[in-house]
Design a protein around this motif. Structure first.
Motif, PDB file in Angstrom:
ATOM      1  N   VAL A  26       0.845  -1.193   0.000  1.00 31.99           N
ATOM      2  CA  VAL A  26       0.000   0.000   0.000  1.00 31.99           C
ATOM      3  C   VAL A  26       0.881   1.243   0.000  1.00 31.99           C
ATOM      4  CG1 VAL A  26      -1.914  -1.094   1.230  1.00 31.99           C
ATOM      5  CG2 VAL A  26      -0.109   0.050   2.526  1.00 31.99           C
ATOM      6  N   ASN A  27       0.283   2.365  -0.402  1.00 31.89           N
ATOM      7  CA  ASN A  27       0.935   3.666  -0.300  1.00 31.89           C
ATOM      8  C   ASN A  27       0.207   4.515   0.734  1.00 31.89           C
ATOM      9  OD1 ASN A  27       2.926   3.283  -2.294  1.00 31.89           O
ATOM     10  ND2 ASN A  27       1.469   3.769  -3.916  1.00 31.89           N
ATOM     11  N   GLY A  28       0.974   5.269   1.493  1.00 27.91           N
ATOM     12  CA  GLY A  28       0.378   6.190   2.455  1.00 27.91           C
ATOM     13  C   GLY A  28       0.890   7.598   2.200  1.00 27.91           C
ATOM     14  N   SER A  29      -0.006   8.572   2.236  1.00 31.79           N
ATOM     15  CA  SER A  29       0.381   9.970   2.010  1.00 31.79           C
ATOM     16  C   SER A  29      -0.238  10.845   3.093  1.00 31.79           C
ATOM     17  CB  SER A  29      -0.072  10.457   0.634  1.00 31.79           C
ATOM     18  OG  SER A  29       0.591   9.766  -0.402  1.00 31.79           O
ATOM     19  N   ALA A  30       0.451  11.920   3.407  1.00 33.70           N
ATOM     20  CA  ALA A  30      -0.071  12.866   4.401  1.00 33.70           C
ATOM     21  C   ALA A  30       0.517  14.243   4.124  1.00 33.70           C
ATOM     22  CB  ALA A  30       0.266  12.422   5.814  1.00 33.70           C
ATOM     23  N   THR A  31      -0.210  15.270   4.523  1.00 34.54           N
ATOM     24  CA  THR A  31       0.192  16.658   4.289  1.00 34.54           C
ATOM     25  C   THR A  31       0.124  17.461   5.586  1.00 34.54           C
ATOM     26  OG1 THR A  31      -0.572  16.612   1.992  1.00 34.54           O
ATOM     27  CG2 THR A  31      -0.379  18.769   3.024  1.00 34.54           C
ATOM     28  N   VAL A  32       1.118  18.300   5.793  1.00 33.42           N
ATOM     29  CA  VAL A  32       1.155  19.200   6.946  1.00 33.42           C
ATOM     30  C   VAL A  32       1.377  20.619   6.428  1.00 33.42           C
ATOM     31  CG1 VAL A  32       2.433  19.880   9.019  1.00 33.42           C
ATOM     32  CG2 VAL A  32       1.984  17.469   8.567  1.00 33.42           C
ATOM     33  N   LYS A 150      10.712  20.014  10.660  1.00 33.86           N
ATOM     34  CA  LYS A 150       9.770  19.436  11.623  1.00 33.86           C
ATOM     35  C   LYS A 150       8.435  19.128  10.954  1.00 33.86           C
ATOM     36  CE  LYS A 150       7.499  20.436  16.045  1.00 33.86           C
ATOM     37  NZ  LYS A 150       7.350  21.441  17.139  1.00 33.86           N
ATOM     38  N   ALA A 151       7.979  20.017  10.077  1.00 34.93           N
ATOM     39  CA  ALA A 151       6.708  19.808   9.379  1.00 34.93           C
ATOM     40  C   ALA A 151       6.771  18.580   8.479  1.00 34.93           C
ATOM     41  CB  ALA A 151       6.349  21.044   8.558  1.00 34.93           C
ATOM     42  N   TYR A 152       7.889  18.401   7.763  1.00 36.11           N
ATOM     43  CA  TYR A 152       8.012  17.228   6.899  1.00 36.11           C
ATOM     44  C   TYR A 152       8.087  15.944   7.714  1.00 36.11           C
ATOM     45  CZ  TYR A 152       9.474  13.963   3.352  1.00 36.11           C
ATOM     46  OH  TYR A 152       9.535  12.873   2.515  1.00 36.11           O
ATOM     47  N   ASP A 153       8.786  15.987   8.847  1.00 39.35           N
ATOM     48  CA  ASP A 153       8.847  14.805   9.724  1.00 39.35           C
ATOM     49  C   ASP A 153       7.448  14.402  10.197  1.00 39.35           C
ATOM     50  OD1 ASP A 153      11.557  14.716   9.448  1.00 39.35           O
ATOM     51  OD2 ASP A 153      12.012  15.604  11.403  1.00 39.35           O
ATOM     52  N   ALA A 155       4.651  15.031   8.596  1.00 37.49           N
ATOM     53  CA  ALA A 155       3.955  14.486   7.429  1.00 37.49           C
ATOM     54  C   ALA A 155       4.385  13.043   7.170  1.00 37.49           C
ATOM     55  CB  ALA A 155       4.225  15.347   6.200  1.00 37.49           C
ATOM     56  N   LEU A 156       5.670  12.752   7.374  1.00 32.78           N
ATOM     57  CA  LEU A 156       6.181  11.401   7.158  1.00 32.78           C
ATOM     58  C   LEU A 156       5.570  10.422   8.156  1.00 32.78           C
ATOM     59  CD1 LEU A 156       8.193  10.130   5.188  1.00 32.78           C
ATOM     60  CD2 LEU A 156       9.981  10.498   6.885  1.00 32.78           C
ATOM     61  N   GLN A 157       5.489  10.826   9.416  1.00 25.23           N
ATOM     62  CA  GLN A 157       4.883   9.964  10.434  1.00 25.23           C
ATOM     63  C   GLN A 157       3.407   9.714  10.137  1.00 25.23           C
ATOM     64  OE1 GLN A 157       5.746  12.205  13.977  1.00 25.23           O
ATOM     65  NE2 GLN A 157       7.721  11.226  14.307  1.00 25.23           N
ATOM     66  N   ALA A 158       2.717  10.761   9.715  1.00 25.22           N
ATOM     67  CA  ALA A 158       1.300  10.618   9.396  1.00 25.22           C
ATOM     68  C   ALA A 158       1.098   9.744   8.163  1.00 25.22           C
ATOM     69  CB  ALA A 158       0.674  11.990   9.174  1.00 25.22           C
ATOM     70  N   ALA A 159       2.031   9.792   7.213  1.00 24.57           N
ATOM     71  CA  ALA A 159       1.940   8.958   6.009  1.00 24.57           C
ATOM     72  C   ALA A 159       2.063   7.474   6.363  1.00 24.57           C
ATOM     73  CB  ALA A 159       3.019   9.363   5.014  1.00 24.57           C
ATOM     74  N   VAL A 160       2.953   7.159   7.301  1.00 21.83           N
ATOM     75  CA  VAL A 160       3.104   5.762   7.751  1.00 21.83           C
ATOM     76  C   VAL A 160       1.830   5.294   8.439  1.00 21.83           C
ATOM     77  CG1 VAL A 160       4.361   4.235   9.317  1.00 21.83           C
ATOM     78  CG2 VAL A 160       5.609   5.901   7.928  1.00 21.83           C
ATOM     79  N   ALA A 161       1.259   6.143   9.269  1.00 25.07           N
ATOM     80  CA  ALA A 161       0.008   5.789   9.952  1.00 25.07           C
ATOM     81  C   ALA A 161      -1.118   5.573   8.953  1.00 25.07           C
ATOM     82  CB  ALA A 161      -0.373   6.893  10.944  1.00 25.07           C
ATOM     83  N   GLU A 162      -1.154   6.399   7.911  1.00 22.14           N
ATOM     84  CA  GLU A 162      -2.186   6.244   6.880  1.00 22.14           C
ATOM     85  C   GLU A 162      -1.985   4.958   6.099  1.00 22.14           C
ATOM     86  OE1 GLU A 162      -5.356   7.015   4.153  1.00 22.14           O
ATOM     87  OE2 GLU A 162      -4.918   7.467   6.257  1.00 22.14           O
ATOM     88  N   ALA A 218       4.335  14.048   2.324  1.00 25.27           N
ATOM     89  CA  ALA A 218       5.207  12.876   2.350  1.00 25.27           C
ATOM     90  C   ALA A 218       4.428  11.653   1.881  1.00 25.27           C
ATOM     91  CB  ALA A 218       5.753  12.644   3.754  1.00 25.27           C
ATOM     92  N   THR A 219       5.114  10.769   1.168  1.00 28.14           N
ATOM     93  CA  THR A 219       4.490   9.533   0.672  1.00 28.14           C
ATOM     94  C   THR A 219       5.414   8.353   0.954  1.00 28.14           C
ATOM     95  OG1 THR A 219       3.375  10.733  -1.112  1.00 28.14           O
ATOM     96  CG2 THR A 219       3.557   8.346  -1.351  1.00 28.14           C
TER      97      THR A 219
END
Length: 227
Positions: A26-32, A150-153, A155-162, A218-219
């Motif tokens: 799967v792919n996970g993406s998130a935006t901050v 910090k914002a990209y970090d 987004a990266l954590q949220a992408a993994v959760a997604e 981040a994806t």
């Protein structure tokens, strides 16, 4: 022939089962989004004169006035860097003559500074002040954030959760048991700058406003064992 057809059909029916039995990707993406808290702008002076000595001297005097004005406005010396300095001859053309003869008509000197502004609300006033003190070039206004890493970090954590959420959802929908995470790969990130808006309040000065914030996306790609 009939046996061969039956064998081929049996293999086709089994292939999806084998594909699903091994892993799930799967792919996970998130935006901050964070507000801009600093800006950069290129300001400078372009001068022209008949001789190179005149052009360089005029430019040196003019850029000195601009630098003094920037310092008086609170810009630190380390926040002013030379973006470009160039000297070029200016030509005129005498058409109708042999080989379209080129004649040097003068010289142009360009001296550009990249200025970092720590207060984004002052960008417009700073540009106006620089122009009043001799600057005649301005471009490349960009807004930035001191919290970009910090914002990209985040987004990266949220992408993994997604990605984990999607994997669990897909496995359940397919009647599979989600196993261990076998692989996670960062697929790259993206950055979207702010947009500029006019000053609706009608204040004097150059209206340069950042109104949408800075967006970091981040994806990740995640591979799970499934049964």
């Amino acid at each position: 022939m009939k046996k061969l057809i039956v064998l081929m059909l049996s293999l086709c029916l089994l292939l999806p089962a084998f594909a699903l039995a091994d892993d799930l990707t799967v792919n996970g993406s998130a935006t901050v989004t964070v507000p801009a808290d600093m800006a950069q702008v290129v300001l400078g002076v372009v001068t022209k004169a008949e001789t190179v000595q005149e052009a360089t001297a005029q430019n040196a005097d003019a850029i000195a006035m601009v630098i003094d004005a920037l310092k008086a406005a609170g810009i630190a010396e380390e926040d002013m860097l030379t973006e470009n300095y160039s000297v070029s001859a200016q030509y005129g053309y005498s058409y109708g003559k042999l080989d379209n003869e080129q004649n040097v008509t003068g010289f142009q000197v360009s001296n550009l500074l990249r200025v970092t502004v720590r207060d984004v609300a002052q960008v417009g006033a700073l540009v106006d002040n620089a122009m009043k003190h001799g600057a005649n070039e301005c471009y490349g206004i960009t807004f930035q954030s001191t919290n970009s890493e910090k914002a990209y970090d985040q987004a990266l954590q949220a992408a993994v959760a997604e990605g984990a959420r999607k994997a669990a959802l897909l496995a359940k929908a397919a009647g599979l048991t989600l196993g261990a995470l076998e692989e996670v790969t960062e697929q790259g990130g993206s950055y979207t700058g702010v947009t500029y808006a006019a000053d609706a309040a009608g204040k004097t000065g150059t209206p340069i406003l950042a109104n949408d914030g800075l967006t970091y996306t981040a994806t990740v790609m995640m591979k799970y064992d499934v049964k």
